[in-house]
Design a protein around this motif. Structure first.
Motif, mmCIF file in Angstrom:
data_model
loop_
_atom_site.group_PDB
_atom_site.id
_atom_site.type_symbol
_atom_site.label_atom_id
_atom_site.label_comp_id
_atom_site.label_asym_id
_atom_site.label_seq_id
_atom_site.Cartn_x
_atom_site.Cartn_y
_atom_site.Cartn_z
ATOM 1 N N MET A 7 52.097 49.377 49.617
ATOM 2 C CA MET A 7 52.224 47.948 49.470
ATOM 3 C C MET A 7 50.991 47.640 48.488
ATOM 4 O O MET A 7 49.906 47.726 48.654
ATOM 5 C CB MET A 7 51.774 47.381 50.962
ATOM 6 N N LEU A 8 51.696 46.691 47.477
ATOM 7 C CA LEU A 8 50.773 46.224 46.495
ATOM 8 C C LEU A 8 50.202 44.852 47.161
ATOM 9 O O LEU A 8 50.847 44.233 47.738
ATOM 10 C CB LEU A 8 51.672 45.676 45.242
ATOM 11 N N ARG A 9 48.796 44.753 46.766
ATOM 12 C CA ARG A 9 48.238 43.530 47.290
ATOM 13 C C ARG A 9 48.403 42.465 46.290
ATOM 14 O O ARG A 9 48.814 42.414 45.186
ATOM 15 C CB ARG A 9 46.662 43.625 47.259
ATOM 16 N N VAL A 10 48.311 41.059 46.659
ATOM 17 C CA VAL A 10 48.593 39.819 46.008
ATOM 18 C C VAL A 10 48.026 40.120 44.629
ATOM 19 O O VAL A 10 48.469 39.365 43.448
ATOM 20 C CB VAL A 10 47.990 38.469 46.424
ATOM 21 N N ASP A 11 46.968 40.699 44.346
ATOM 22 C CA ASP A 11 46.270 40.646 43.016
ATOM 23 C C ASP A 11 46.419 42.299 42.494
ATOM 24 O O ASP A 11 45.418 42.509 41.472
ATOM 25 C CB ASP A 11 44.888 40.292 42.879
ATOM 26 N N SER A 12 47.337 43.005 42.820
ATOM 27 C CA SER A 12 47.923 44.184 42.380
ATOM 28 C C SER A 12 46.936 45.167 42.708
ATOM 29 O O SER A 12 46.891 46.303 42.133
ATOM 30 C CB SER A 12 48.111 44.054 40.785
ATOM 31 N N ARG A 13 45.765 44.758 43.669
ATOM 32 C CA ARG A 13 44.767 46.120 43.843
ATOM 33 C C ARG A 13 45.176 47.073 44.853
ATOM 34 O O ARG A 13 46.421 46.664 45.402
ATOM 35 C CB ARG A 13 43.465 45.641 44.258
ATOM 36 N N LYS A 14 44.706 48.227 44.828
ATOM 37 C CA LYS A 14 44.968 49.158 45.822
ATOM 38 C C LYS A 14 44.205 48.890 46.856
ATOM 39 O O LYS A 14 43.240 48.011 46.919
ATOM 40 C CB LYS A 14 44.612 50.572 45.345
ATOM 41 N N ALA A 15 44.626 49.479 48.016
ATOM 42 C CA ALA A 15 43.972 48.947 49.341
ATOM 43 C C ALA A 15 42.588 49.187 49.288
ATOM 44 O O ALA A 15 41.599 48.547 50.047
ATOM 45 C CB ALA A 15 44.759 49.677 50.518
ATOM 46 N N ASP A 16 41.974 50.273 48.604
ATOM 47 C CA ASP A 16 40.802 50.736 48.824
ATOM 48 C C ASP A 16 39.916 50.265 47.467
ATOM 49 O O ASP A 16 38.918 51.020 47.084
ATOM 50 C CB ASP A 16 40.490 52.369 48.997
ATOM 51 N N GLU A 17 40.451 49.555 46.710
ATOM 52 C CA GLU A 17 39.656 48.880 45.562
ATOM 53 C C GLU A 17 39.118 47.617 45.586
ATOM 54 O O GLU A 17 39.721 46.659 46.327
ATOM 55 C CB GLU A 17 41.004 48.613 44.602
ATOM 56 N N LEU A 18 37.971 47.488 45.092
ATOM 57 C CA LEU A 18 36.991 46.334 45.033
ATOM 58 C C LEU A 18 37.641 45.497 44.025
ATOM 59 O O LEU A 18 38.406 45.822 43.043
ATOM 60 C CB LEU A 18 35.644 46.569 44.650
ATOM 61 N N ARG A 19 37.189 43.970 44.039
ATOM 62 C CA ARG A 19 37.771 43.104 43.103
ATOM 63 C C ARG A 19 36.801 43.442 41.800
ATOM 64 O O ARG A 19 35.908 44.187 41.931
ATOM 65 C CB ARG A 19 37.444 41.565 43.528
ATOM 66 N N THR A 20 37.091 42.970 40.761
ATOM 67 C CA THR A 20 36.050 43.061 39.751
ATOM 68 C C THR A 20 34.792 42.346 40.073
ATOM 69 O O THR A 20 34.582 41.094 40.405
ATOM 70 C CB THR A 20 36.732 41.857 38.439
ATOM 71 N N ILE A 21 33.829 42.984 39.846
ATOM 72 C CA ILE A 21 32.351 42.716 40.353
ATOM 73 C C ILE A 21 31.541 42.597 39.125
ATOM 74 O O ILE A 21 31.451 43.399 38.204
ATOM 75 C CB ILE A 21 31.647 43.820 41.071
ATOM 76 N N THR A 22 30.764 41.372 38.953
ATOM 77 C CA THR A 22 29.969 41.190 37.666
ATOM 78 C C THR A 22 28.625 40.723 38.375
ATOM 79 O O THR A 22 28.630 39.821 39.548
ATOM 80 C CB THR A 22 30.276 39.994 36.827
ATOM 81 N N MET A 23 27.588 41.050 37.923
ATOM 82 C CA MET A 23 26.011 40.668 38.246
ATOM 83 C C MET A 23 25.279 40.460 36.890
ATOM 84 O O MET A 23 25.225 41.329 36.271
ATOM 85 C CB MET A 23 25.113 41.812 39.062
ATOM 86 N N THR A 24 25.008 39.006 36.919
ATOM 87 C CA THR A 24 24.348 38.600 35.705
ATOM 88 C C THR A 24 23.033 38.075 36.156
ATOM 89 O O THR A 24 22.791 37.011 36.972
ATOM 90 C CB THR A 24 24.808 37.055 35.049
ATOM 91 N N PRO A 25 22.000 39.084 35.992
ATOM 92 C CA PRO A 25 20.464 38.685 36.415
ATOM 93 C C PRO A 25 19.784 37.515 35.532
ATOM 94 O O PRO A 25 20.372 37.233 34.531
ATOM 95 C CB PRO A 25 19.976 40.110 35.989
ATOM 96 N N HIS A 26 18.810 37.056 36.174
ATOM 97 C CA HIS A 26 17.809 36.174 35.374
ATOM 98 C C HIS A 26 18.556 34.783 35.009
ATOM 99 O O HIS A 26 18.574 34.384 34.045
ATOM 100 C CB HIS A 26 17.195 36.787 34.011
ATOM 101 N N VAL A 27 19.530 34.116 35.948
ATOM 102 C CA VAL A 27 19.998 33.033 35.649
ATOM 103 C C VAL A 27 19.144 31.852 35.772
ATOM 104 O O VAL A 27 19.770 30.518 35.418
ATOM 105 C CB VAL A 27 21.501 32.827 36.463
ATOM 106 N N ASN A 28 18.057 32.011 36.374
ATOM 107 C CA ASN A 28 17.304 30.705 36.497
ATOM 108 C C ASN A 28 16.091 31.050 36.204
ATOM 109 O O ASN A 28 15.247 31.998 36.320
ATOM 110 C CB ASN A 28 17.202 30.690 38.151
ATOM 111 N N LYS A 29 15.483 29.867 35.322
ATOM 112 C CA LYS A 29 14.268 30.174 34.539
ATOM 113 C C LYS A 29 13.057 30.032 35.329
ATOM 114 O O LYS A 29 11.882 30.393 35.303
ATOM 115 C CB LYS A 29 14.142 29.108 33.280
ATOM 116 N N TYR A 30 13.055 29.459 36.624
ATOM 117 C CA TYR A 30 12.049 29.231 37.502
ATOM 118 C C TYR A 30 11.865 30.386 38.698
ATOM 119 O O TYR A 30 10.678 30.629 38.823
ATOM 120 C CB TYR A 30 12.138 28.122 38.128
#
Lengths: 250, 250, 250, 250, 250, 250
Positions: A1-24
């Protein structure tokens, strides 16, 4: 069974982590899991809440909020309603509790770290994404005060990340987006450490109770997903990550 | 290892359920688990909340509160502080969600059942005891409106009860009292149906993460404890209990 | 004229006082007047409110609440509405004021006694029953701290009880239940001491003004009813009661 | 014994009633009793609260407030604290209840009269002065809508006024000012009708209980004082006053 | 074009300032501008808010409120709604800021002056009238503590008054009453000092934007009106006014 | 005199406008002015507030908030304090009023547009930046419903932008950042239309009053800055911008 966004059952979504987004902020990251986007900041305050005064221990606490139009339909601000919803309180209690499980509060010293998780856009999994992002912000902030020689030992005892799993149709699936979440008969949020132990487990089968077998399938997916998340955290944290685990949890 | 009150690791505290303790409520029970005492009442209201109007469905909702001196030290009333604590909101959301999982809301018809769980004395396990008691109050109230021929089908789909388990020292234990709860490194609340499926699972290891094996031990104890609880519910409900399960959950 | 429950005009309802119903509170009693049931607890706190600090005096204060289904129709919790109703505030101010009139606050020392009156079931006269019960809880708590040699003198100066009276039809009646209260044209709450002096008098003739003669009839009934109540208090308090009146009100 | 302001024990303070002090309100009066000054306005609203809808009856309700510097020391505004004090709620419930006792709500028709009593300067007796003034504002407003032929019958059934009495030293005194009030051992507020019947009686002996004889002395003074007050009301109301009493209380 | 009350475009309404209307306040005035009536009191408190503690400086702050029936239609009290409206907060922030601009807070010493502006009757210009009146109350209070030799220097640096101007039809007009204000396309509030400098300028053209020429016409009218207002302030303050300006603003 | 960031007195900070940053909102933009960053979303709701029902007119309203760590020091969330600050209410009233001045509400039809301005990072000028960004979000949302043929006429009557000006040292400066703002003796926010007329003018000289000449200098800078801002808006809006001004303000 394909998921709505074509991922496999054991697949994460696209993960992005952008550090230092706040100057304070002492630590900050923008974390994205598919279309879910959360700004996590860690603010260091050189004092502790009244109930901890004079005990030589620090505190880690979290707050969670969604911008009004983070969701399909605009939500009223909680500041306007004059109080936090039960859902918000439940989530921020969960985030704080989870993060404290990997912090040695004595080693942190008499200071408080406030984690703020502000959901800019929501597409399922906002609480688990917040935990994963808040860990990064926390580690960056602790890294900063560590560099300032304010700490004898690096107080973070292990990595920590979180992911949701669920039963959609009859299949266990990892990292549900909003469309999946709203048709899932079981919804479970799992928080685990880098060493693979459970910190929080919250499963609910309002639509339908679930069996032990279903529980086991979900746990397996969660384990895999969380270890993937922790790999990303390691890439973002770099050398700060190497200091994690020097002390154990008190 | 003997427990503080000489129980075995897999032994419930003394459980008492006294039905009909309130002369006005459609269903009521005083449930005692050791020194924990909760009055549960079920109030039937012949209308539904705005978000359900005109859908031919009913609603089940719960509120939870503790008397100020239910605990060792007196607590300030939430009515005086002007708002519910996060803990209270979390608990009453849990109780409502758990009970709705065994009610066919279409079969209930356009009415609301309010479950009030008021803790008269607290000695650990107040949320799980509230769920177990609230189920009895709910069944008594549904029994009453069923006798008044207001229902086509008996809308409760299964029995439901709850218990806490935890890891104290290095041992999994059933039905923690306050003394055990405050030293437990893991605390887990489990809600299950009469057929043995999970409805809610909330485990937290703030003091220390836990392993899969520990999780399995706790689940085994919970299963046993909940089936014992359901036996008591059957005795109290008598013939009303026989109608449970006639319909399935929608 | 016979009353709805066959009592005579000057007859109290069945009164029961069960002491020590709470394992934590310094003093506690379940008081029942007919179908009205109130749990009264006295909690001792070893400090005083800010306005009394450093004056060598203690404080006695009261809170009053009804469980949501204490009445025929379920009431919304005041904690949910976010504030106390005017009725609740009026009642708890009355209870506190009445009890302070028989306590020598200097002899009590710098501590606060909190009286909590929680109405489990209401059938008229909840405020007067609360006062009568709160006096017992207070005396038990004072007895306890007296036994611990924390007091130089026993600070309670006299017995205190309360009852309602009213004009129903054209007849003065003692201790109205809910059915009588809702048809009464005059409703009066009286608080008196063991020596027979008035502490509080609150009469209201919203439905119809009342004459001096009616006032006098009601006062006569109240006097009799209160002395009966005080007899029951003496039986429950036993030897603690013997210490009452050793000092006078400051 | 001479009083602080040289009055006799049974003498009122100087009373002034200035009608029509507000250009918008249907009825208004500035009432002064010594240095106590209250602006009373009556506002007519052509609808009733939800609980009275469709019953062909009207409603009379009151609100009470003090300007922050009405007293010796500045008080925080209740709007800033976010809620009404218990004292304020008690007083405005009393004013509303007292006024309704002389209004035939059926004859008033489906409209609400809001009485606002705003204390500009306080020197004792603000609640009793508010009642006496609010009656005048109410009668002026009813007179106005009566002139507009909106009423079949004049709905006010009798005059109504209020005064305080107390025991200062050992003497019963009429109309206490602040200096007397703060040393009084008993404080009683009495509301009576033009025909001399009691509507409200609120006596409190927090400092010392009082005897039947003291009660009788105070009642005698109150009766005299209230009849004096009603004479002043008659002068201010003129021909409107002649219509009072045409109907009886429902 | 004649105005609704026959004034010329540059003519103020009738202004009356009655000082000492409150027997407790250190400074007080009833100011009337046409049918707008405001009681302004100044209360001196011998301490400062937490954020100023130990800095040797004082504070001036203001609160603003309207009686419920100050306006054509009765308004709900903000104390009942449990919070201040945005309008009220905006106005009281403006009043406080404006007054602080002519007070040397060091010369005032560690004390707070609270200005309370309570609108008894409103007919346009309540915020500007409040500022003009509050300045008088402030100066009277400072005069009083100056006489008590609590001040080294008189801390008020200049006179201060305020007036509204607007564009009604196509004409700039001074000191709008309610009827004019509600049809004005531009509404501007101006605060100026005795020396003719601007302290606050708040212009809003919600109905229609305005040009530089219109702005200049309005400023000219405001200047004239404010100097007239200051003349009245001088008459009321008498010799206290002579001390104004001895020090400059810090 | 060079400014802290080397800008000239009449130079704006770097301005960036990124449209479509939110996948759900009908219009959205991230606006950056130097280090000040605001997410503005416009949400269309197909109904109007109660006070406008059935009048054939629409409504435009705004809310403003800052993330807790948008500033140097972390601020408490207003949702936690249970109410909006006066500053927030003032700002969101200003934003809504300003935007309504360029919308023909009849042409908008019976719908509400909610503008949410959430400050992600603050470095001065958050309210003016919010207005400039909110105008873009509004225009994008109106463009979207216009494309869906829900509008007969394009209801936006003119461009609108805002900027701050002030006197720092003795010099008038455009677009103050936080460092400049905190030392400015005068601070003025100006809102103007594309045709160069004033919509809002809010100047405050708490630190020192200002002269007419200073006012004129500031107005000149504001005019220039706002026209620059409007140029950027035109670039972002493209063809949607061409429809602006088809109707005039009602």
């Amino acid at each position: 069974m394909l998921r709505v966004d074509s991922r496999k059952a054991d697949e994460l979504r696209t993960i992005t982590m952008t550090p230092h987004v706040n100057k304070y902020a002492e630590g900050s990251v923008m974390i994205e899991a598919g279309d879910t986007k959360v700004i996590c900041t860690a603010s260091v305050e050189e004092r502790v809440p009244p109930f901890l005064k004079g005990q030589g221990k620090g505190w880690v606490t979290a707050e969670y909020s969604m911008l009004p139009r983070a969701t399909q339909t605009r939500n009223q601000r909680e500041a306007n309603r004059g109080k936090l919803s039960g859902r918000t309180m439940e989530i921020q209690r969960l985030i704080g509790r989870a993060l404290r499980s990997v912090v040695n509060l004595e080693a942190l010293g008499e200071r408080t770290i406030h984690l703020d998780c502000d959901v800019i856009q929501a597409d399922g999994g906002t609480r688990t994404t917040s935990i994963t992002g808040a860990f990064v912000a926390l580690a960056l902030a602790v890294g900063k005060i560590s560099e300032q020689h304010k700490l004898n030992k690096f107080p973070i005892t292990d990595y920590l990340a979180s992911v949701s799993v669920g039963i959609v149709g009859n299949q266990a699936m990892l990292d549900l987006n909003y469309a999946e979440d709203s048709t899932a008969k079981v919804d479970m949020n799992v928080v685990m450490t880098g060493k693979g132990a459970f910190v929080e487990l919250q499963g609910t089968g309002e639509e339908a109770p679930f069996t032990k077998d279903e529980l086991n399938s979900m746990m397996g997916l969660a384990e895999k997903g969380i270890q993937d998340m922790i790999e990303r955290q390691k890439q973002v944290l770099g050398t700060i990550g190497d200091k994690i685990g020097a002390v154990t949890h008190a």
